[in-house]
Design a protein around this motif. Structure first.
Motif, mmCIF file in Angstrom:
data_model
loop_
_atom_site.group_PDB
_atom_site.id
_atom_site.type_symbol
_atom_site.label_atom_id
_atom_site.label_comp_id
_atom_site.label_asym_id
_atom_site.label_seq_id
_atom_site.Cartn_x
_atom_site.Cartn_y
_atom_site.Cartn_z
ATOM 1 N N ASP A 443 -8.813 96.840 70.211
ATOM 2 C CA ASP A 443 -8.850 95.383 70.207
ATOM 3 C C ASP A 443 -9.138 94.869 71.615
ATOM 4 O OD1 ASP A 443 -8.248 95.232 67.526
ATOM 5 O OD2 ASP A 443 -6.093 95.117 67.849
ATOM 6 N N ARG A 444 -9.709 93.684 71.704
ATOM 7 C CA ARG A 444 -9.930 93.026 72.986
ATOM 8 C C ARG A 444 -9.640 91.542 72.778
ATOM 9 N NH1 ARG A 444 -13.306 93.751 77.556
ATOM 10 N NH2 ARG A 444 -12.419 95.840 77.632
ATOM 11 N N THR A 445 -8.843 90.965 73.650
ATOM 12 C CA THR A 445 -8.460 89.559 73.503
ATOM 13 C C THR A 445 -9.019 88.686 74.614
ATOM 14 O OG1 THR A 445 -6.393 89.949 74.704
ATOM 15 C CG2 THR A 445 -6.320 90.149 72.295
ATOM 16 N N PHE A 446 -9.845 89.265 75.496
ATOM 17 C CA PHE A 446 -10.406 88.462 76.580
ATOM 18 C C PHE A 446 -11.892 88.773 76.738
ATOM 19 C CE2 PHE A 446 -8.752 92.385 78.384
ATOM 20 C CZ PHE A 446 -9.784 92.832 79.197
ATOM 21 N N ASP A 447 -12.635 87.770 77.208
ATOM 22 C CA ASP A 447 -14.067 87.926 77.450
ATOM 23 C C ASP A 447 -14.302 88.387 78.887
ATOM 24 O OD1 ASP A 447 -14.404 86.874 74.910
ATOM 25 O OD2 ASP A 447 -14.742 84.827 75.643
#
Length: 552
Positions: A443-447
């Motif tokens: 998962d990735r929650t930041f750009d």
């Protein structure tokens, strides 16, 4: 102070709290993995060897996590497991806090632990605790953080507690030590000779649950029916991969257990618990060629029926050669994992600093597959400064590599790893535990300026479907039986996975087993009609399927 203190260890799950209930309801894409809690078991055994203590127990929230579905509130589950598992009053409570993803669970649990045992000394250790000691010690519910390996430091702490003495112990950080940075930044002394470690204190945990769990095993042939346990043969890793924080605990100096000790442990696991699948939990298993080959030969010489070895953390390509591969084959190992991480030479040298020999990896994958081994390779995307063009270099490399399976991860900023500081410096993350605890390996929650979180996750998911399912190299090689094993491994966890079923369909077509193929196709159609996850997967990614058979 108590001369023979009672000790309670606490093991917590690694999944974020919001995924736990989904995991055991069969809805989560991230099932909780249950592996033997080696750190606690070695610590308990070493403590018993070197201290005069009273009762010792384990409050294992991880092993008994399936019980969570019986409660409507997490607090009810936490309290019920205390009542079920703990039958004495602890004087010292040692909590293993390894990963930041456990934050939400830990934050709900720790005030309950403190309220239940207000007079107990609460000690927290692990990778997360080592790197976030200031934050933890700011809590009124925590007394001490142990930084680094726990055996020596925890043993000395118990001696001081028993004797009612006080003195600084390397790596043992009290609340009033935080201001003393020279001491607060120390890590505990390490055991130089790992043979000083007794066998793990297996009786402390619910071994039956661990032995029969899926664990980190890969299901090829009869592997899924075997009883599994984890062992450790080395500690430490000298390399400085920018994405790794394991050195926070075990350091960068390699230490080895003697091969005889390793064999003693494997034999004991088999005799006492019927273990026939050994999961080696080393950061760098193949560090020394001669030792690796000798260990494999000794393992084979045990002549324990159906005994199998897996090395799920992966082998380091640069230290691997055909001699080691031949020893692996002779040892009847069925699966090898290569930790390649990136197919871009630039990323290898300048971003992750692992410097895997990519040409050698290709040669070894080809050699292993020619010998009948199943090869799995690990890749990570989304590093700081990794552009889309660099990611495409890795994609092209993967297509040339022709590994039986590739596992894809998203670069996760773990405190203690160099990329954590890089993401922080660029302003992509903040030292906010709510945010950091939501970061997961897929998962990735930041750009970032290179790619958005949404695009990165979609890129990896589509790549996974394309490389592993639609265009699995075993189709082209005509090795349909191996492909069937691989897809069944996926289905053992993700029953809704229509692409795994589609892979089975293609495999049976390749084998000329038309009826089996039709049965699989029927299963796919039923799932698309009746299962929401299957339906969503099909409608979102059906453009990857080479035919429209499902709609016919």
């Amino acid at each position: 102070m108590k001369e023979n203190p009672n000790i309670l260890f606490v093991c917590i799950p690694t999944l974020p709290l919001d995924l736990l209930r989904e995991s055991f309801a069969g809805e989560s894409p991230h099932p909780q993995i249950l592996t033997t809690p080696l750190g606690i078991l070695y610590l308990s055994a070493y403590m018993k060897k070197n201290n005069d203590i009273g009762k010792v127990g384990l409050l294992d929230y991880n092993a008994f996590l399936p019980n969570i579905v019986n409660y409507t509130k997490i607090e009810e589950y936490l309290l019920a497991e205390i009542d079920n598992q703990v039958k004495f009053e602890p004087d010292i409570i040692g909590i293993s806090y390894m990963f930041t993803t456990s934050y939400s669970f830990f934050e709900v649990m720790i005030p309950i632990i403190r309220k239940r045992w207000p007079k107990a000394l609460i000690v927290v250790g692990g990778i997360h605790a080592t790197n976030y000691y200031k934050l933890l010690l700011a809590s009124p519910n925590i007394d001490i953080v142990v930084r680094g390996e726990g055996e020596i430091a925890f043993t000395e702490l118990i001696k001081q507690y028993s004797n009612n003495t006080h003195g600084k112990i390397r790596g043992v950080i009290h609340k009033d030590d935080v201001a003393d940075e020279l001491h607060a930044l120390t890590v505990s002394d390490q055991i130089t000779n790992l043979d000083e470690l007794p066998l793990p204190d297996w009786d402390l945990c619910a071994m039956e649950r661990y032995a029969t769990s899926t664990g980190r095993r890969r299901s090829i042939g009869d592997t899924l029916t075997k009883r599994i346990a984890s062992i450790m043969t080395t500690r430490g890793c000298p390399f400085k991969c920018t994405f790794c924080a394991a050195h926070s605990i075990n350091g960068r100096k390699l230490r080895f257990r003697s091969i005889d000790k390793v064999m003693e442990e494997i034999t004991a696991l088999n005799k006492r618990y019927g273990i026939t699948l050994i999961d080696i939990n080393d950061d760098l298993f193949n560090a020394k060629k001669d030792r690796t080959i000798l260990l494999l030969k000794k393992f084979k010489a045990l002549r324990i029926p159906d005994l199998e070895l897996q090395i799920p953390s992966g082998l380091y390509v640069n230290l691997l050669d055909k001699d080691i591969i031949d020893a692996i084959i002779e040892c009847d190992i069925k699966i090898v994992n290569f930790a390649v991480e990136s197919g871009s030479a630039y990323v290898q040298k300048n971003i992750i600093k692992k410097n895997v020999n990519l040409d050698k990896a290709k040669e070894l994958v080809k050699y292993c597959r020619s010998k009948g081994l199943t090869v799995r390779c690990f890749f990570i995307f989304g590093f700081p400064d990794e552009t889309k063009d660099l990611m495409e270099e890795t994609v092209n490399y993967i297509k040339e590599l022709k590994s039986d399976w590739c596992t894809f991860f998203i670069a996760t900023p773990l405190k203690g790893a160099e990329i954590y500081d890089e993401f922080l410096k660029r302003g992509y993350i903040q030292e906010n535990m709510e945010l950091l605890s939501s970061l997961f390996l897929r998962d990735r929650t930041f750009d970032t300026k290179e790619i958005s979180a949404v695009d990165l996750q979609e890129f990896i998911y589509r790549l996974n479907l394309d490389i592993n399912f639609v265009n699995n190299p075993n189709f082209g090689d005509g090795d349909f039986d191996k492909a069937i094993d691989l897809f069944n491994d996926i289905l053992s966890v993700y029953h809704f996975h229509i692409f795994a079923l589609y892979g089975l369909y293609l495999s049976y077509i390749g084998k000329g087993a038309q009826q089996e193929a039709e049965n699989i196709l029927h299963r796919i159609k039923l799932l698309v009609q009746s299962n929401e996850q299957s339906k969503e997967m099909y409608h979102k990614y059906k453009d990857l399927l080479p035919t429209r058979l499902i709609e016919n």
